[in-house]
Write an enzyme that holds these catalytic residues in place. Structure first.
Site, short mmCIF file in Angstrom:
data_model
loop_
_atom_site.label_atom_id
_atom_site.label_comp_id
_atom_site.label_asym_id
_atom_site.label_seq_id
_atom_site.Cartn_x
_atom_site.Cartn_y
_atom_site.Cartn_z
N GLU A 62 -56.15 -53.86 -32.70
CA GLU A 62 -56.50 -55.26 -33.02
C GLU A 62 -57.58 -55.85 -32.13
OE1 GLU A 62 -52.76 -57.35 -33.02
OE2 GLU A 62 -51.93 -56.09 -34.59
N ASN A 65 -56.61 -49.12 -34.73
CA ASN A 65 -55.63 -49.72 -35.63
C ASN A 65 -55.85 -51.24 -35.71
OD1 ASN A 65 -53.10 -49.25 -37.13
ND2 ASN A 65 -52.12 -50.52 -35.56
N HIS A 109 -50.50 -55.34 -43.76
CA HIS A 109 -49.54 -56.44 -43.86
C HIS A 109 -50.05 -57.36 -44.97
CE1 HIS A 109 -47.39 -55.38 -40.23
NE2 HIS A 109 -48.49 -55.40 -39.52
N GLU A 118 -48.65 -50.05 -41.02
CA GLU A 118 -47.57 -51.03 -40.79
C GLU A 118 -47.25 -51.78 -42.07
OE1 GLU A 118 -48.50 -53.59 -37.45
OE2 GLU A 118 -49.36 -51.95 -36.29
N ASP A 155 -46.16 -53.83 -45.13
CA ASP A 155 -45.10 -54.70 -45.65
C ASP A 155 -45.77 -55.73 -46.55
OD1 ASP A 155 -46.20 -56.34 -43.62
OD2 ASP A 155 -44.42 -56.21 -42.35
O1 9MR Z 1 -42.84 -55.74 -34.76
C1 9MR Z 1 -43.30 -56.10 -33.49
C2 9MR Z 1 -42.51 -57.30 -33.03
O2 9MR Z 1 -41.17 -56.92 -32.75
C3 9MR Z 1 -43.12 -57.89 -31.79
O3 9MR Z 1 -42.48 -59.11 -31.51
C4 9MR Z 1 -44.59 -58.11 -31.99
C5 9MR Z 1 -45.17 -58.63 -30.72
O4 9MR Z 1 -46.51 -58.41 -30.56
O5 9MR Z 1 -45.22 -56.91 -32.38
C6 9MR Z 1 -44.75 -56.48 -33.60
O6 9MR Z 1 -45.51 -55.36 -34.02
C7 9MR Z 1 -46.87 -55.64 -34.29
C8 9MR Z 1 -47.63 -54.38 -34.03
O7 9MR Z 1 -47.39 -53.93 -32.73
C9 9MR Z 1 -49.12 -54.59 -34.23
N1 9MR Z 1 -49.40 -55.16 -35.51
C10 9MR Z 1 -48.62 -56.33 -35.89
C11 9MR Z 1 -47.13 -56.01 -35.74
C12 9MR Z 1 -46.31 -57.18 -36.24
O8 9MR Z 1 -46.52 -58.32 -35.45
#
Ligand code: 9MR
Length: 493
Positions: free
Chosen positions: A174, A214, A251, A280, A282
Site C-alpha cells: 500500500e 501489494n 476489496h 485479499e 471480499d
Molecule cells: O485484517 C487486518 C485487520 O485485522 C487489522 O486490524 C488491519 C490493521 O491494519 O489490517 C487488516 O488487514 C489489512 C491488510 O493487512 C492490508 N490490506 C487491508 C487489510 C484490511 O484492512
C-alpha cells in the site's frame, strides 16, 4: 531449528499433486522443509468439488487469511483444511508483530500459523515486510537513514527466519495514494527509492521466494492509482529491480465494485513479466456476480496464479458487518461460493510452468501490449457532493467501536444510524483523535483532516439512510497510545 525430512508425495485436492512439506511436531519453530509447490495442472479431468481442487486443475491456488486466534476455532480450521491450499497471516507476520523492539524478533505468532498451514498441505504467503501501518513502535522515533536502515534490518531479519519456507512475500504494501503518486509516509520520506531498496534487500535475503508489491484500489485499469503502480512495476522491470508479482487486494465495496476492465488490469500487469494474484478478496454482501467475475478474470489470465479471500466466514472478516465472504456465520457456503467454484472449474488457461509435460505451457501468454496512453489523473468515481436531507435534522447517531489494535495503532469502525422517521441524505461524523494519533486510511467514507478533530462524510454509495437504517465506515490510525477517539457528533445536512 530441526530439520524435518520431506514426506513422500501424496495426493491432495483431487488430482493435483503437491510436494508437501512434512508434518510438524511443535508450533514453536518453523520447520526446515521445502516450500510445497504445485506440480501438475490438468484441465481435462472432472471438476473439483472444493475451492482448492477446482483451482489446482489450472495450476492455481485458492487461499484464505487467518489470525492466530483461529487456531483454536475448529469451525474455521475444518473449512480451511477442506477448501484452501494457501494461507496468509492476517496480522502475525507484519512488522509490529515480528520486530516489536529494535533487533528483537518474535516469530511465535507467525510460526504458529505457518506450521498449522504447512502441516495441512498448504503453502503460505508472507504479509508484509514494509508498510506505512502496523509498524514497530520504535520506527516512529526514527527517520532518514536510521529508518531506512531499520527497514533493511527488518527485512533481513524476518526473511532469514522464513528463508526457503514461503511461496510469496508481500515485500511492500500500500505505498501509493489514490491519485497515483506515492503515499506520503515516514518510509516515503526516507527517499523515493525506498521501495526498490526493499525489493533488492528481499531478493538478496531469500532468492527463492516470489517478491510481490501489494495494494488496494488498483483493480480498475483506468484509475490513477492503478496506473501509478503499473508505471512503477514497468520501471522496475526496465531497470532490473527484482520483482515477481503484483497483489491486487480486491476489496470490493459499494463504491469500488468489480470494474468491467478487471481482466485488462490483470493481463496488463502480467504483460510486464510479473505474476498477478488476488490477495485479499471480499465483496460487500458477497455479491455473486462480482465473485464470479473476479474469479473468471483471474482464470482468463495465465499469469494470475491464485485468489485469496480475507477470512473464510463473515465472522472472520475485518468488515464483518458487510457479510463479504464466501461462507456465512454458520459455516454454510453462500451462492457466491458456488459461483466461484464453477468459475474455477471453467478455467481455460493454466499457469505457465504448472503443466507437465511438456515444460512449456500449452496456453498462450497475453499478446496485447500495455497501453502507452497517459493515465487519467482523476478517479473514475468521485464521491458526489452531499444532497440535501429529507430526514429530520439531527436524526443521525454515531457509535464507535475498536475492531483491533496493536503496538502502533488501531482499526476503528463507526456505525451511523438514522433514528429519525425521514430519509437521511448524507451524513458527517466528527471524531477527535488523541494527541500523537494520525489517520492512515478510511473506507466507506471520505475524510477531511488526519489529526485532531477530523470529519468523515458519507461515500457516494452510503449517504442515503431510510428510517432506522444504518451503515458503517472504517479507518486505521497510527498511534503512540491507542486511546479510542471521542465521537463528537453526527450531523446530516
Ligand atoms: O485484517 C487486518 C485487520 O485485522 C487489522 O486490524 C488491519 C490493521 O491494519 O489490517 C487488516 O488487514 C489489512 C491488510 O493487512 C492490508 N490490506 C487491508 C487489510 C484490511 O484492512
Amino acid at each position: 531449528m530441526k530439520d524435518v525430512p520431506a514426506q513422500p508425495r501424496r495426493r491432495t485436492g483431487g488430482r493435483t499433486r503437491l510436494l508437501l512439506g512434512g508434518v510438524l511436531a511443535a508450533a514453536i519453530t518453523v520447520s526446515s522443509v521445502a516450500v510445497a509447490t504445485l506440480a501438475h495442472a490438468d484441465l481435462s479431468g472432472p471438476p473439483g468439488t472444493t475451492l482448492k481442487a477446482a483451482a489446482e486443475r489450472s495450476g492455481r491456488y485458492f487461499g484464505a487469511a487467518m489470525g492466530g486466534d483461529r487456531l483454536n476455532d475448529n469451525g474455521f480450521l475444518t473449512i480451511a483444511n477442506r477448501e484452501f491450499d494457501m494461507m496468509t497471516a492476517v496480522n502475525e507476520m507484519k512488522p509490529d508483530a515480528t520486530e516489536p523492539n529494535q533487533g528483537q524478533f518474535n516469530f511465535s505468532a507467525g510460526d504458529a500459523i505457518y506450521n498449522w498451514a504447512v502441516s495441512h498441505g498448504m503453502r503460505v504467503r508472507g504479509h508484509t515486510l514494509a508498510w506505512h501501518a502496523q509498524q514497530p513502535r520504535f520506527w516512529a522515533n526514527l527517520s532518514g537513514s536510521a529508518l531506512r536502515s531499520a527497514m533493511i534490518s527488518h527485512i533481513n531479519g524476518v526473511m532469514a527466519h522464513y528463508k526457503g519456507k514461503l511461496a510469496y512475500w508481500d515485500v511492500v504494501n500500500e505505498a501509493f495514494a489514490e491519485n497515483g503518486s506515492r503515499r506520503s509516509s515516514n518510509l516515503q520520506a526516507t527517499g523515493n527509492d525506498w521501495i526498490e531498496v526493499a525489493f533488492r534487500t528481499a531478493k538478496a535475503a531469500d532468492p527463492g521466494v516470489k517478491l510481490c508489491y501489494n495494494d488496494y484500489n488498483i483493480e480498475n485499469w483506468t484509475y490513477a492509482k492503478t496506473q501509478g503502480v503499473y508505471n512503477m512495476i514497468s520501471d522496475f522491470k526496465a531497470r532490473g529491480v527484482p520483482i515477481d508479482c503484483v497483489g491486487l487486494q480486491t476489496h470490493f465495496t459499494g463504491g469500488s465494485s468489480l470494474p468491467g476492465n478487471f481482466q485488462q488490469t490483470l493481463s496488463s500487469f502480467a504483460a510486464l513479466g510479473v505474476d498477478v494474484a488476488l490477495t485479499e478478496a471480499d465483496v460487500t454482501n458477497a455479491a455473486t456476480n462480482q465473485y464470479q467475475g473476479l474469479t473468471q478474470a483471474c482464470m482468463n489470465v495465465p499469469r494470475c496464479v491464485g485468489i485469496t479471500t480475507w477470512g473464510i466466514r463473515d465472522s472472520d472478516s475485518w468488515r464483518g458487518s458487510e457479510n463479504p465472504l464466501l461462507f456465512d456465520r454458520n459455516s454454510n457456503p453462500k451462492a457466491a461460493y458456488t459461483a466461484v467454484l464453477n468459475a474455477l472449474n471453467a478455467a481455460s488457461t493454466t499457469v505457465p510452468g504448472t503443466t507437465t509435460p511438456p515444460s512449456t505451457p500449452t496456453s498462450t501468454p497475453p499478446s496485447s501490449t500495455p497501453p502507452t496512453s497517459t493515465p487519467p489523473s482523476t478517479p473514475t468515481s468521485t464521491p458526489p457532493s452531499t444532497p440535501p436531507s429529507t430526514g429530520e435534522p439531527g436524526a443521525c447517531t454515531a457509535t464507535y467501536r475498536t475492531v483491533n489494535s496493536w503496538g502502533g495503532g488501531y482499526q476503528g469502525e463507526v456505525t451511523v444510524a438514522n433514528n429519525g422517521s425521514g430519509t437521511l441524505n448524507g451524513w458527517t461524523v466528527r471524531l477527535t483523535l488523541a494527541a500523537g494519533q494520525t489517520l492512515a486510511n478510511v473506507w466507506n467514507g471520505v475524510n477531511t483532516g488526519t489529526t485532531g478533530t477530523i470529519s468523515v462524510r458519507n461515500a457516494s454509495y452510503n449517504g442515503s439512510l431510510g428510517a432506522n437504517a444504518s451503515t458503517t465506515f472504517g479507518f486505521l490510525v497510527n498511534a503512540s497510545t491507542n486511546t479510542a477517539p471521542g465521537v463528537v457528533s453526527c450531523t446530516s445536512p
